[in-house]
Every structure is written in C-alpha cells, then in structure tokens.
Design a protein around this motif. Structure first.
Motif: not given
Length: 194
Positions: A63-82
């Motif tokens: 709840d604290y982080l969502l308004p602070l990070v760029p929306p693209s971070l929600l879809a950012a994959p890790n090295n396994a694509g997750s």
C-alpha cells in the motif's frame, strides 16, 4: 530537495526491508534517496521490491509503495520472466494479487496474462500450486474475450448462473472451473483438471 544516490548496499537493504515487510526501513530509504530510487533496486535474479513484498504477503508495504513506484514496475519481470503477481500467486496471497491487479495506475487485468519463462501466467502458477481461491478470482476478473476491453469484461456479471470455464495452459493441460454462487448443498465448486 536533493536526494543522495543509494549504494549497492543501500539497494540490497531496501530489498531485504521489502522482503521482511519492514515499513519503517522502507520509509527511511525513501526519505533519504527519494521514491525514484525504489525502481532501481533489484537482486541478482532480477527481483524488484514488488517481487519481495508480493511474494511475502506484506500488504501494508505494498500500500505504501504502489503510489511511489512507476506503474511499469508492476509488470517488470525477473530473470525467470515472473512478475510480482506471479510471486503473489505462487505464495497464495489474494489481497496482494488483488491490489496489484486493481491498482488504478497499473496495467490492471492484463497482468494476469503475462507469461513467465516457463510459459505460465499468474493463473497458471495459482493452478500449479493448487490455490483454488486465487485461480477462481483471476478467472472472474481476467479478460476472457480477445475483443475490445470494455467495462463489462473487467467485472463479472452480477448473480451469474453456474458457468463452466475451460482454460488450457502452455503444456496443453485443460483446467475446468465452475463459477457461480456457492450453495450449502454444493460447497465444493472447485476447479477440476480434465
């Protein structure tokens, strides 16, 4: 106000703070380095702060982080694509999954369709670990039609009859799920593999 640049150690610390849900330490990081620095934090496997929070079920930190990070971070994959939503599904964190999908500035229900390197979507991950509650919620809110994304597609109809849905995963396995009102006479309306 000018913020200093975080060191590698600072970024590792904020990732650990997100992993353990230490909201006070996360806030101190933001105070010292600013919210933009949050998006630069990732571990050697490509996991972001949202992976850490989502995988461990820390709703207050999310709840604290969502308004602070760029929306693209929600879809950012890790090295396994997750994505973070994959991690929420793997660990059966429904409130986290709902917040990630329903965040108004984010990608929304499209997150449910993102496939990782193993070819699994968050719905596929939920099915793989036997998380029926999450799989059912994903199916209720996801885009089942390839057409235009209208308001009707984002919300299930009110009071639906029992609806049988079949979903094929990347391996060709078909899962059947019945959506509809639960009744006392049929409490087990769960997904059944075919």
């Amino acid at each position: 106000m000018s913020h200093s640049v975080p060191t590698t150690d600072d970024l590792e610390e904020v990732l650990l703070s997100c992993r353990y849900g230490d909201l006070e330490d996360i806030r101190q990081f933001v105070d010292k380095f600013g919210p933009d620095a949050l998006a630069t934090a990732h571990d050697d496997a490509g996991n972001t702060i949202l992976h850490m929070v989502a995988g461990n079920g820390h709703t207050d930190a999310l709840d604290y982080l969502l308004p602070l990070v760029p929306p693209s971070l929600l879809a950012a994959p890790n090295n396994a694509g997750s994505t973070a939503l994959h991690w929420a599904a793997l660990n059966s964190h429904l409130p986290i999954a709902q917040k990630l999908v329903q965040f108004s500035a984010g990608p929304g229900v499209d997150l449910i369709d993102v496939k990782n390197s193993a070819g699994r979507s968050p719905l596929g991950e939920a099915e793989m670990v036997g998380w029926e509650e999450g799989a059912k919620w994903f199916v209720e809110v996801m885009n089942l039609d390839e057409g235009a994304k209208g308001e009707e597609e984002l919300h299930p109809a009110e009071g639906p009859e029992n609806i049988e849905v079949e979903i094929e995963d990347a391996e060709g396995q078909v899962a059947k799920m019945t959506l509809g009102p639960k009744s006392a006479s049929n409490p087990d309306e769960s997904s059944k593999a075919a």
